[in-house]
Design an enzyme around this catalytic site. Structure first.
Site, PDB file in Angstrom:
ATOM      1  CE  LYS A 125       7.701 -21.645  13.847  1.00  0.00           C
ATOM      2  NZ  LYS A 125       7.797 -22.269  12.507  1.00  0.00           N
ATOM      3  CB  THR A 126      12.859 -24.384  17.487  1.00  0.00           C
ATOM      4  OG1 THR A 126      11.491 -24.686  17.234  1.00  0.00           O
ATOM      5  CG2 THR A 126      13.272 -25.001  18.800  1.00  0.00           C
ATOM      6  CD  GLU A 169       9.039 -22.551  17.728  1.00  0.00           C
ATOM      7  OE1 GLU A 169       8.553 -23.277  16.841  1.00  0.00           O
ATOM      8  OE2 GLU A 169       9.926 -22.927  18.522  1.00  0.00           O
TER       9      GLU A 169
END
Length: 473
Positions: A125-126, A169
């Site tokens: 995600k990041t 996110e």
């Protein structure tokens, strides 16, 4: 542990806002946005940090340590799921009848008028969020964003932009990603995790189905991850072929992917091509790892889905230089390089160490693994052992970082180390100074040391470097 009330009615005005646990990357990023919007922000955290210092420089009042007096005259409270019910600031806010918002609720409230790109998934995600933000900036856009880690090239994890687009996110760990009014959803994968919250794999995947179906414009989802494939099937069930093609874009190495990744070269910074609508587009990233080529394909699919030129989009994504705590180099002593990575699930650990293998050359990889959560350690001890033994040459296992969980009898880092087939490749060393000294005793010229975990394992890095300096400096 504080569970978010996802049905809470949030008032139209929050007034002055107090953040409990404001020093975390996610919380500090949201607090920064409130400051940018002109809100009075106070907060508290267990320890001082660069994030706390940055917030103070922006005008926030931040206290170190948790006490009821820290709440002051705040009109509302923002908390994380990592807090306990007996936190004195949380208790006082409830006694006063103040609105108590989970951090995702506060963010959803703040960005409710924006066109939202939400990035979800058990892993990636990041990095994927950072790639999308970097891509948009490279395309001349000015998005707002909140990321789970600091984007290296920008030096921040969040910012307020002038455009309508907002990239976030989205955290699936406690279901709070369902709060967002998402226009474009990116699902990097649906690898089983957070089963302590969801209770079953079926419930975990059902949450991703709901998240994806809630996207008003487009869903971009992995074609390689088996969980994501099941989620995709559920999303398109009942849709016509035309509606499915318009609503769902898949990405990955699978031959039927809408955006297909191929020709991946992992020697050094990763190079690859993506095939989309009959044309190939190629790039070389500034970061290593096959998984990052696939992350880039997902970001590419989002950008072209938003209407941007494909070649320019991939070129812009290639400018991404990584985020803090993702294979981040902290120093080299006597030919031994020490990196830190946020990986805390077997799949993430495999990806991080595989990326390290592509750039270590003839050196060895020494993993320093901090198990995260007692429940995850109990559930995945065998998988962690197999992954670490496969991808690292030597492993040092630390004690469990419990975070939001109480200790479980018999659950220690030894659950991982005892499952190695060859015990000569692993050592369970719960004391950090002993672990640092042991590392210095086994390290050789050319080795890469990689600390792994999403707890506070990055704080051992200075000790590792100091011990290496004594032996090899």
């Amino acid at each position: 542990m504080i569970k978010p009330d996802l049905n809470l009615t949030i008032p139209d005005k929050l007034g002055s806002v107090h953040f409990v646990g404001v020093g975390g990357s996610g919380m500090s990023g949201i607090a920064r946005l409130f400051l940018n919007r002109g809100y009075t922000v106070t907060g508290s955290d267990a320890k001082d940090s660069p994030n706390v210092k940055a917030l103070r420089e922006l005008g926030a009042t931040v206290y170190i340590g948790h006490a009821a007096a820290n709440v002051g005259t705040a009109d509302s409270l923002v908390v994380t799921g990592a807090l306990w019910q007996d936190n004195p600031e949380y208790v006082l806010a409830n006694e006063r009848g103040l609105p108590v918002l989970h951090r995702a609720q506060a963010l959803a409230w703040l960005i409710r008028q924006h066109r939202l790109v939400s990035v979800a998934g058990a892993h990636g995600k990041t990095t994927s969020t950072g790639m999308i933000v970097t891509g948009l900036l490279g395309l001349g856009q000015d998005p707002s964003f909140v990321n789970g880690g600091v984007i290296e090239s920008l030096g921040v994890s969040s910012a307020s932009g002038a455009d309508d687009l907002f990239v976030v996110e989205a955290d699936e760990s406690d279901g709070s990603f369902l709060l967002y009014h998402t226009a474009v959803a990116l699902v990097t994968n649906v690898d089983p995790d957070h089963l302590d919250h969801y209770g079953s794999l079926e419930a975990f995947e059902a949450a991703f189905v709901e998240f994806s179906r809630n996207a008003s414009e487009l869903v971009v989802i992995s074609s390689d991850d088996v969980g994501a494939v099941r989620v995709t099937a559920a999303i398109i069930a009942g849709l016509s072929d035309a509606d499915a093609a318009a609503r769902v874009v898949t990405f990955g190495e699978h031959p039927d992917s809408t955006v297909r990744v191929h020709s991946i070269t992992t020697t050094g910074p990763v190079s690859f091509s993506v095939a989309w609508r009959g044309q190939d587009y190629s790039a070389t990233l500034r970061i290593p790892g096959k998984h990052n080529a696939i992350n880039a394909a997902g970001a590419f699919a989002v950008l072209v889905g938003l209407g941007f030129d494909p070649a320019a989009s991939l070129d812009a994504i290639a400018g991404f230089g990584g985020t803090q705590r993702r294979f981040e180099l902290h120093g080299t002593v006597g030919g031994v390089s020490v990196y830190d990575d946020y990986a805390h699930h077997p799949t993430e650990v495999a990806a991080a160490l595989a990326a390290a293998r592509t750039v270590v050359g003839t050196g060895r990889i020494i993993a320093v693994h901090q198990p995260h959560l007692y429940s995850r350690t109990r559930l995945f001890a065998q998988e962690f052992a197999e992954t670490l033994e496969t991808f690292a040459d030597q492993t040092i296992v630390l004690g469990v970082y419990g975070a939001r969980e109480d200790p479980e009898p018999g659950v220690t880092g030894a659950l991982v180390s005892e499952r190695f087939r060859d015990p000569s490749h692993v050592a369970y060393v719960p004391d950090w100074q002993d672990a640092a000294d042991y590392l210095a005793s086994i390290a050789r010229d050319g080795d890469f040391v990689v600390t792994l975990g999403c707890g506070d394992v990055n704080r051992i890095v200075p000790q590792l470097l100091a011990s290496l300096e004594k032996v090899r400096g």
